[in-house]
Enzyme design. Structure first.
Site, PDB file in Angstrom:
ATOM      1  N   ARG A 142     -10.440 -11.485   1.772  1.00 53.38           N
ATOM      2  CA  ARG A 142     -11.261 -12.554   1.182  1.00 53.38           C
ATOM      3  C   ARG A 142     -10.563 -13.899   1.254  1.00 53.38           C
ATOM      4  O   ARG A 142     -11.197 -14.942   1.309  1.00 53.38           O
ATOM      5  CB  ARG A 142     -11.628 -12.167  -0.258  1.00 53.38           C
ATOM      6  CG  ARG A 142     -10.468 -12.005  -1.168  1.00 53.38           C
ATOM      7  CD  ARG A 142     -10.784 -11.177  -2.418  1.00 53.38           C
ATOM      8  NE  ARG A 142     -10.850  -9.746  -2.141  1.00 53.38           N
ATOM      9  CZ  ARG A 142     -11.128  -8.811  -3.046  1.00 53.38           C
ATOM     10  NH1 ARG A 142     -11.379  -9.161  -4.308  1.00 53.38           N
ATOM     11  NH2 ARG A 142     -11.161  -7.545  -2.716  1.00 53.38           N
TER      12      ARG A 142
ATOM     13  N   LYS B 290       0.836  -1.199   0.000  1.00 54.41           N
ATOM     14  CA  LYS B 290       0.000   0.000   0.000  1.00 54.41           C
ATOM     15  C   LYS B 290       0.871   1.250   0.000  1.00 54.41           C
ATOM     16  O   LYS B 290       1.988   1.209   0.492  1.00 54.41           O
ATOM     17  CB  LYS B 290      -0.873   0.018   1.274  1.00 54.41           C
ATOM     18  CG  LYS B 290      -2.038  -0.932   1.254  1.00 54.41           C
ATOM     19  CD  LYS B 290      -2.865  -0.773   2.520  1.00 54.41           C
ATOM     20  CE  LYS B 290      -4.028  -1.753   2.562  1.00 54.41           C
ATOM     21  NZ  LYS B 290      -5.016  -1.558   1.508  1.00 54.41           N
TER      22      LYS B 290
HETATM   23  N1  BES Z   1      -8.223  -3.687   4.267  1.00 60.30           N
HETATM   24  C1  BES Z   1      -8.377  -3.254   2.927  1.00 60.30           C
HETATM   25  C2  BES Z   1      -9.673  -2.495   2.687  1.00 60.30           C
HETATM   26  C3  BES Z   1      -9.786  -1.144   3.339  1.00 60.30           C
HETATM   27  C4  BES Z   1      -9.480  -0.008   2.634  1.00 60.30           C
HETATM   28  C5  BES Z   1     -10.277  -1.027   4.620  1.00 60.30           C
HETATM   29  C6  BES Z   1      -9.640   1.232   3.232  1.00 60.30           C
HETATM   30  C7  BES Z   1     -10.417   0.214   5.220  1.00 60.30           C
HETATM   31  C8  BES Z   1     -10.110   1.342   4.517  1.00 60.30           C
HETATM   32  C9  BES Z   1      -8.371  -4.468   2.000  1.00 60.30           C
HETATM   33  O1  BES Z   1      -7.616  -5.545   2.405  1.00 60.30           O
HETATM   34  C10 BES Z   1      -7.804  -4.002   0.711  1.00 60.30           C
HETATM   35  O2  BES Z   1      -6.666  -3.656   0.685  1.00 60.30           O
HETATM   36  N2  BES Z   1      -8.621  -3.999  -0.332  1.00 60.30           N
HETATM   37  C11 BES Z   1      -8.190  -3.562  -1.607  1.00 60.30           C
HETATM   38  C12 BES Z   1      -8.708  -4.524  -2.622  1.00 60.30           C
HETATM   39  C13 BES Z   1      -8.111  -4.339  -3.989  1.00 60.30           C
HETATM   40  C14 BES Z   1      -6.669  -4.755  -3.999  1.00 60.30           C
HETATM   41  C15 BES Z   1      -8.898  -5.160  -4.977  1.00 60.30           C
HETATM   42  C16 BES Z   1      -8.784  -2.176  -1.833  1.00 60.30           C
HETATM   43  O3  BES Z   1      -9.909  -1.919  -1.423  1.00 60.30           O
HETATM   44  O4  BES Z   1      -8.071  -1.350  -2.398  1.00 60.30           O
HETATM   45 MN    MN Z   2      -5.582  -5.363   1.808  1.00 63.02          MN
END
Ligand code: BES
Ligand code: MN
Ligand code: ZN
Length: 504
Positions: free
Chosen positions: A364, A290
């Site tokens: 997931r 990230k």
């Molecule tokens: N934990 C994150 C989702 C999230 C984002 C929670 C912002 C709280 C605030 C999740 O694991 C994630 O990183 N999701 C990605 C999915 C993507 C790679 C398809 C996302 O939402 O960017």
């Molecule tokens: Mn994630």
């Protein structure tokens, strides 16, 4: 669970209004010329303070309005707060009642009160399914939740002094005292559950690890006779075939855990309700790292798990006559030489293989195996709770959780519970057209795909939830606050608790 507020029904409060020796006396005042019996008594004793304020148009009793009288003459209370209840003939909406409760608590917090007495007139509800029992439950949840402070990791001299300790409450109502007390108790326990979830959420990632969630769950099970807890480590999960869950923690020094809690409040053979939480104790994104900005907030990626652990305690504390299974899939998502890479293919416990195109879509992956695991309990319904996608914030913002499901009755029950508990969710479609977004050239399914990020994430989960009525709550926007109020919100403990209370 820690109780932060002593909250008691005081039936003679209205009679003794003038003699009450609280730090603060808070009364509900209706709008219009005719004062209600509570405010008229205060007005007479204080030489017409309420009518004077109305005349000066400083306080007219409009819904949620507040006024403060510092040292009211004629009263034994140190301070007097007036809270507007609107016209006595008006029907109050959910939003109106939220305004009233928000004003009440902000009055209390701005004063230096240790204790307070609250005397409210009767209300009329615009929503037919609302009643005094609902209101009292809501008030108790609200107050317990709002006296929360988090200072576990502060130096002693910086710890906040949480002043408000005791609230005595009177609501003009035809409901029996026993039922009033019952509603308060239920509501307060839900508030305690929210606070327990917030405590877990607010702890930093270096303390709140998968093992920490496991020991917290074990400690909770020790407290309640009908609650038990089993924890599976990496070796045991490997034996069960949970390679998909395990792939998420490969880059981490922290051991992944599957926590399985069971509450037996119903009959032995009663099918349990299952709740399953995402417990990523820190989500760096893994090799699909990230960006740095606000990455600290990814310590909140275990809020689904926190809501499960807290709701299991709420259910135990309320001794609900049902069976409930609570499962937490916990890992830390880190990059490293052993970490899972984009393109890696892993096998799930269900037998399906997954091509991991993005290691940041890890929630997931842990939930897939946890959903397969709960099958063994032959659950009546399964609800998973996860901070799963940033996309749900784009769709619904920070006030509303996303709901997706394979069973309409379950969805209706959950939406209803959220509505009742002021912890709302909204449904997104889980139609077949979205499923093909997960097609992979190299495995049975890919872990990402398509533009509807929240829905395709749920599509992925649905592949592991085919054998039971299932719903998924995406709480990425609702489980924590950002900015100055940064911290866990305690959601969706109210929704989950209300759903289970309604089933009991
Ligand atoms: N934990 C994150 C989702 C999230 C984002 C929670 C912002 C709280 C605030 C999740 O694991 C994630 O990183 N999701 C990605 C999915 C993507 C790679 C398809 C996302 O939402 O960017
Ligand atoms: Mn994630
Ligand atoms: Zn995540």
């Amino acid at each position: 669970m820690k109780k932060r507020l002593s909250l008691a029904l005081q039936q003679d409060l209205k009679k003794n209004l003038l003699k009450v020796k609280s730090d603060s006396l808070i009364i509900g005042v209706n709008e219009g010329n005719a004062l209600n019996p509570i405010s008229s008594k205060i007005d007479q004793a204080t030489n017409g303070v309420i009518k004077k304020l109305a005349k000066r148009k400083e306080f007219e009793g409009k819904v949620g309005q507040q006024a403060y009288v510092a040292a009211p003459e004629g009263l034994s209370a140190e301070r007097l707060y007036l809270i507007g209840f609107g016209k006595s003939k008006d029907l109050l909406s959910n939003e109106d009642i939220d305004k009233i409760l928000n004003s009440t608590i902000s009055s209390l917090k701005s004063s230096k009160s240790n204790n307070a007495s609250i005397c409210f007139p009767s209300l009329k509800y615009s929503n037919k399914s609302q009643n005094d029992s609902w209101l009292l439950q809501k008030m108790a949840t609200f107050f317990e939740n709002r006296v929360y402070t988090y200072d576990a990791k502060l130096n002693k001299k910086n710890k906040s002094v949480n002043r408000l300790k005791k609230v005595n409450l009177f609501l003009e109502s035809s409901l029996s005292a026993t039922n009033q007390r019952k509603a308060l108790k239920t509501g307060q326990v839900i508030g305690q559950g929210m606070n327990a979830a917030k405590d877990l959420a607010n702890l930093p990632g270096n303390i709140c690890t998968p093992s920490y969630l496991a020991s917290t769950s074990r400690a909770a099970a020790k407290k309640y006779a009908k609650l038990s807890c089993k924890v599976f480590g990496e070796r045991e999960m490997k034996k069960m075939g949970m390679d998909c869950l395990l792939s998420v923690g490969n880059g981490s020094a922290q051991e992944s855990k599957l926590i399985s809690m069971s509450y037996l409040g119903g009959k032995k053979g009663d099918q349990p309700y299952a709740i399953v939480g995402k417990g990523i104790t820190f989500d760096t994104g893994g090799i699909s790292l990230k960006p740095g900005a606000a990455m600290d907030e990814m310590k909140f990626d275990m809020c689904g798990a926190a809501s499960v652990i807290a709701t299991m305690q709420v259910v135990s504390e309320l001794k609900l006559p049902i069976n409930v299974v609570g499962v937490v899939a916990s890992a830390e998502n880190m990059p490293g030489s052993k970490a899972t890479k984009p393109g890696d293919v892993v096998k799930t416990m269900s037998g399906l293989t997954v091509e991991i195109l993005n290691t940041d879509a890890e929630g997931r992956l842990v939930l897939a195996d946890a959903l397969t695991y709960v099958k063994r309990f032959k659950p009546k319904t399964v609800v998973d709770i996860a901070t799963l996608t940033g996309a749900v914030i784009i769709a619904l913002g920070y006030s509303t959780s996303g709901l997706m499901n394979n069973n309409d009755k379950l969805a209706k029950d959950l939406l209803n519970a959220g509505q009742k508990a002021s912890d709302k969710a909204w449904q997104l479609p889980l139609w077949d057209v979205y499923q093909k977004d997960l097609d992979s050239n190299f495995a049975d399914i890919a872990n990402i795909g398509g533009r509807a990020g929240t829905i395709t994430a749920a599509c992925f989960l649905s592949r592991f939830a085919e054998d039971f009525p299932w719903a998924h709550l995406d709480v990425a926007g609702t489980a924590s606050y950002k900015g100055a109020a940064k911290g866990g919100s305690g959601r969706p403990v109210p929704l989950l608790s209300q759903y289970l209370i309604d089933k009991a």
